[in-house]
Design a protein around this motif. Structure first.
Motif, PDB file in Angstrom:
ATOM      1  N   ARG A  16       0.845  -1.196   0.000  1.00  0.00           N
ATOM      2  CA  ARG A  16       0.000   0.000   0.000  1.00  0.00           C
ATOM      3  C   ARG A  16       0.889   1.259   0.000  1.00  0.00           C
ATOM      4  O   ARG A  16       2.074   1.155   0.331  1.00  0.00           O
ATOM      5  CB  ARG A  16      -0.955  -0.034   1.188  1.00  0.00           C
ATOM      6  N   SER A  22       9.690   2.624  -2.509  1.00  0.00           N
ATOM      7  CA  SER A  22      10.750   3.351  -3.218  1.00  0.00           C
ATOM      8  C   SER A  22      12.024   3.381  -2.384  1.00  0.00           C
ATOM      9  O   SER A  22      13.128   3.194  -2.914  1.00  0.00           O
ATOM     10  CB  SER A  22      10.314   4.792  -3.494  1.00  0.00           C
ATOM     11  N   THR A  23      11.871   3.599  -1.086  1.00  0.00           N
ATOM     12  CA  THR A  23      13.054   3.657  -0.212  1.00  0.00           C
ATOM     13  C   THR A  23      13.795   2.322  -0.261  1.00  0.00           C
ATOM     14  O   THR A  23      15.027   2.287  -0.317  1.00  0.00           O
ATOM     15  CB  THR A  23      12.625   3.962   1.241  1.00  0.00           C
ATOM     16  N   THR A  37       9.009  10.708  -1.004  1.00  0.00           N
ATOM     17  CA  THR A  37       8.538  11.810  -0.166  1.00  0.00           C
ATOM     18  C   THR A  37       7.628  11.224   0.895  1.00  0.00           C
ATOM     19  O   THR A  37       7.252  10.065   0.824  1.00  0.00           O
ATOM     20  CB  THR A  37       7.720  12.857  -0.963  1.00  0.00           C
ATOM     21  N   ALA A  38       7.277  12.047   1.863  1.00  0.00           N
ATOM     22  CA  ALA A  38       6.439  11.535   2.953  1.00  0.00           C
ATOM     23  C   ALA A  38       4.973  11.457   2.525  1.00  0.00           C
ATOM     24  O   ALA A  38       4.125  11.048   3.287  1.00  0.00           O
ATOM     25  CB  ALA A  38       6.590  12.417   4.168  1.00  0.00           C
ATOM     26  N   LYS A  39       4.665  11.870   1.314  1.00  0.00           N
ATOM     27  CA  LYS A  39       3.276  11.881   0.872  1.00  0.00           C
ATOM     28  C   LYS A  39       2.949  10.601   0.101  1.00  0.00           C
ATOM     29  O   LYS A  39       3.698  10.195  -0.774  1.00  0.00           O
ATOM     30  CB  LYS A  39       3.094  13.094  -0.047  1.00  0.00           C
ATOM     31  N   PRO A  40       1.807   9.965   0.417  1.00  0.00           N
ATOM     32  CA  PRO A  40       1.471   8.742  -0.311  1.00  0.00           C
ATOM     33  C   PRO A  40       1.269   9.000  -1.805  1.00  0.00           C
ATOM     34  O   PRO A  40       1.017  10.127  -2.214  1.00  0.00           O
ATOM     35  CB  PRO A  40       0.147   8.290   0.299  1.00  0.00           C
ATOM     36  N   THR A  43       4.753   7.579  -6.303  1.00  0.00           N
ATOM     37  CA  THR A  43       5.300   6.803  -7.403  1.00  0.00           C
ATOM     38  C   THR A  43       4.237   6.601  -8.471  1.00  0.00           C
ATOM     39  O   THR A  43       3.204   6.041  -8.212  1.00  0.00           O
ATOM     40  CB  THR A  43       5.756   5.421  -6.910  1.00  0.00           C
ATOM     41  N   GLY A  65       1.604   2.263  -5.396  1.00  0.00           N
ATOM     42  CA  GLY A  65       0.815   1.610  -4.355  1.00  0.00           C
ATOM     43  C   GLY A  65      -0.494   1.103  -4.937  1.00  0.00           C
ATOM     44  O   GLY A  65      -1.082   1.749  -5.796  1.00  0.00           O
ATOM     45  N   ALA A 156      14.348  -0.197   5.597  1.00  0.00           N
ATOM     46  CA  ALA A 156      14.871   0.306   4.318  1.00  0.00           C
ATOM     47  C   ALA A 156      15.613   1.623   4.550  1.00  0.00           C
ATOM     48  O   ALA A 156      16.666   1.872   3.973  1.00  0.00           O
ATOM     49  CB  ALA A 156      13.729   0.502   3.330  1.00  0.00           C
ATOM     50  N   LEU A 157      15.057   2.444   5.443  1.00  0.00           N
ATOM     51  CA  LEU A 157      15.634   3.765   5.691  1.00  0.00           C
ATOM     52  C   LEU A 157      17.016   3.657   6.333  1.00  0.00           C
ATOM     53  O   LEU A 157      17.953   4.329   5.919  1.00  0.00           O
ATOM     54  CB  LEU A 157      14.700   4.570   6.607  1.00  0.00           C
TER      55      LEU A 157
HETATM   56  N1  LIG Z   1      11.274   5.058   9.913  1.00  0.00           N
HETATM   57  C1  LIG Z   1      11.306   4.561   8.668  1.00  0.00           C
HETATM   58  N2  LIG Z   1      10.744   5.246   7.653  1.00  0.00           N
HETATM   59  C2  LIG Z   1      10.782   4.708   6.422  1.00  0.00           C
HETATM   60  C3  LIG Z   1      11.381   3.448   6.152  1.00  0.00           C
HETATM   61  N3  LIG Z   1      11.245   3.182   4.833  1.00  0.00           N
HETATM   62  C4  LIG Z   1      10.583   4.240   4.299  1.00  0.00           C
HETATM   63  N4  LIG Z   1      10.303   5.169   5.237  1.00  0.00           N
HETATM   64  C5  LIG Z   1       9.617   6.459   5.049  1.00  0.00           C
HETATM   65  O1  LIG Z   1       8.274   6.228   4.632  1.00  0.00           O
HETATM   66  C6  LIG Z   1       7.863   7.247   3.715  1.00  0.00           C
HETATM   67  C7  LIG Z   1       7.328   6.639   2.427  1.00  0.00           C
HETATM   68  O2  LIG Z   1       8.379   5.981   1.742  1.00  0.00           O
HETATM   69  P1  LIG Z   1       8.307   5.654   0.174  1.00  0.00           P
HETATM   70  O3  LIG Z   1       9.516   4.840  -0.121  1.00  0.00           O
HETATM   71  O4  LIG Z   1       8.035   6.873  -0.634  1.00  0.00           O
HETATM   72  O5  LIG Z   1       6.979   4.742   0.138  1.00  0.00           O
HETATM   73  P2  LIG Z   1       6.250   4.053  -1.110  1.00  0.00           P
HETATM   74  O6  LIG Z   1       5.710   2.784  -0.593  1.00  0.00           O
HETATM   75  O7  LIG Z   1       7.191   3.968  -2.275  1.00  0.00           O
HETATM   76  O8  LIG Z   1       5.083   5.054  -1.395  1.00  0.00           O
HETATM   77  P3  LIG Z   1       4.189   5.290  -2.739  1.00  0.00           P
HETATM   78  O9  LIG Z   1       5.119   5.849  -3.773  1.00  0.00           O
HETATM   79  O10 LIG Z   1       3.197   6.283  -2.291  1.00  0.00           O
HETATM   80  O11 LIG Z   1       3.583   3.981  -3.135  1.00  0.00           O
HETATM   81  C8  LIG Z   1       9.083   8.161   3.524  1.00  0.00           C
HETATM   82  O12 LIG Z   1       8.948   9.266   4.389  1.00  0.00           O
HETATM   83  C9  LIG Z   1      10.255   7.274   3.931  1.00  0.00           C
HETATM   84  O13 LIG Z   1      11.372   8.003   4.410  1.00  0.00           O
HETATM   85  C10 LIG Z   1      11.991   2.741   7.262  1.00  0.00           C
HETATM   86  O14 LIG Z   1      12.553   1.656   7.151  1.00  0.00           O
HETATM   87  N5  LIG Z   1      11.903   3.360   8.482  1.00  0.00           N
END
Ligand SMILES: Nc1nc2c(ncn2[C@@H]2O[C@H](COP(=O)(O)OP(=O)(O)OP(=O)(O)O)[C@@H](O)[C@H]2O)c(=O)[nH]1
Length: 299
Positions: A16, A22-23, A37-40, A43, A65, A156-157
């Motif tokens: 979701r 992406s991270t 970015t922090a916004k859903p 991607t 997502g 991932a972060l």
């Molecule tokens: N604390 C923490 N935050 C994380 C981690 N992985 C990702 N984030 C944060 O979660 C948020 C969303 O990350 P994305 O990688 O853009 O998420 P996504 O699933 O690709 O999102 P969509 O493109 O909307 O589908 C960002 O602010 C990231 O920094 C993690 O392992 N730990």
């Protein structure tokens, strides 16, 4: 020892919005291929990240997502891309957030069960747990809910526990020559990269005032020696949003342009000249031709 690739395959990444897809792909590939970015829902494209290690090549398909309600064409197109990506993959990573399981996750799992592709569960953001002991009962509950081929908790972060995931994945790569040269990490054109970088800077600055209704189209792209000259259009839905994106005396637009230019200069290691224009087109998220020209679905 020869380094020739003997095993190569597609790894679908689903989950979701905002779980960190992406991270994770960026962390596994080792460089920024997808905007974060922090916004859903940031991607939109089906972006690939490529990682080549010894005789193995992993091609990550970083999907949008998967959404359960899809009122607008743009969301429908994004959904289709996500499902196609999962179907074509040799193995699928299903990402969820540690300690969280909701209806959206449940709906995605239901969809994945219909595919005949092996699925591994990735429990992301373990760094956010107060106590890592909470993970065990959570993992147990989930492994009872479905027959995952593997389960890997990670961050991932913070780049924690990524290697065990790569080890799990490597088993699923079929015998195949490489899809991409070993030093290539992405299948995106420079135009797509530029559009994504500009959109990321935009979202970071104005997303609260102009939710979702933003798109970037690269109008022209020229190479002049060590300089790349770009013209880009920022599409908005309503005239009233123009002031927000441009800002007082053009300040907001200037800041967005500067931030995007600096990032592109460091990515490409050359000078960049970037002109940004803001244009209004009512209903652009429903316009298949405009979406198609930006690489988002379209018929
Ligand atoms: N604390 C923490 N935050 C994380 C981690 N992985 C990702 N984030 C944060 O979660 C948020 C969303 O990350 P994305 O990688 O853009 O998420 P996504 O699933 O690709 O999102 P969509 O493109 O909307 O589908 C960002 O602010 C990231 O920094 C993690 O392992 N730990």
């Amino acid at each position: 020892m020869s380094n020739e690739v003997r095993y190569a395959g597609l790894v679908g990444v689903v989950g979701r919005p905002n779980v960190g897809k992406s991270t994770l792909v960026n962390a596994l590939v080792g460089e920024k291929v997808s905007i974060v970015t922090a916004k859903p829902q940031t991607t939109r494209h089906r972006i690939m990240g490529v990682s080549t290690r010894g005789d193995r090549q992993f091609v990550f398909v970083d999907t949008p997502g998967i959404h359960s309600d899809t009122p607008r064409r743009m969301n429908r197109d994004m959904n289709r891309t996500a499902q196609d990506a999962a179907r074509d993959a040799d193995v699928v990573l299903f990402l969820i957030q540690a300690g969280q399981w909701n209806e959206e996750d449940q709906a995605i799992l239901k969809g994945l069960k219909k595919l005949s592709v092996p699925v591994g569960l990735v429990i992301n953001k373990v760094d956010r747990l107060d106590d890592r002991k909470e993970l065990l009962p959570f993992m147990e509950e989930l492994t009872q809910a479905a027959d995952f081929h593997f389960v890997v908790p990670l961050s991932a972060l913070k780049k924690e526990n990524l290697e065990p995931l790569m080890d799990e994945l490597s088993v699923f790569l079929p015998e195949s020559p490489a899809f991409f040269p070993a030093d290539q990490h992405s299948d995106q054109s420079p135009q797509m990269v530029a559009a994504e970088v500009i959109r990321e800077k935009l979202m970071l600055r104005v997303h609260q005032e102009v939710p979702y209704a933003l798109a970037v189209q690269i109008q022209s792209f020229k190479r002049e020696g060590r300089l790349r000259r770009l013209e880009a259009i920022i599409w908005i839905e309503r005239d009233g949003q123009k002031g927000i994106v441009i800002g007082k005396g053009g300040q907001v637009l200037k800041a967005i342009g500067t931030a995007a230019r600096k990032e592109l200069e460091s990515l490409w290691d050359c000078r960049v000249h970037l002109d940004l224009w803001v244009k209004v087109r009512a209903g652009w998220p429903d316009d298949p031709r405009l979406l198609g020209s930006m690489g988002i679905g379209g018929e």
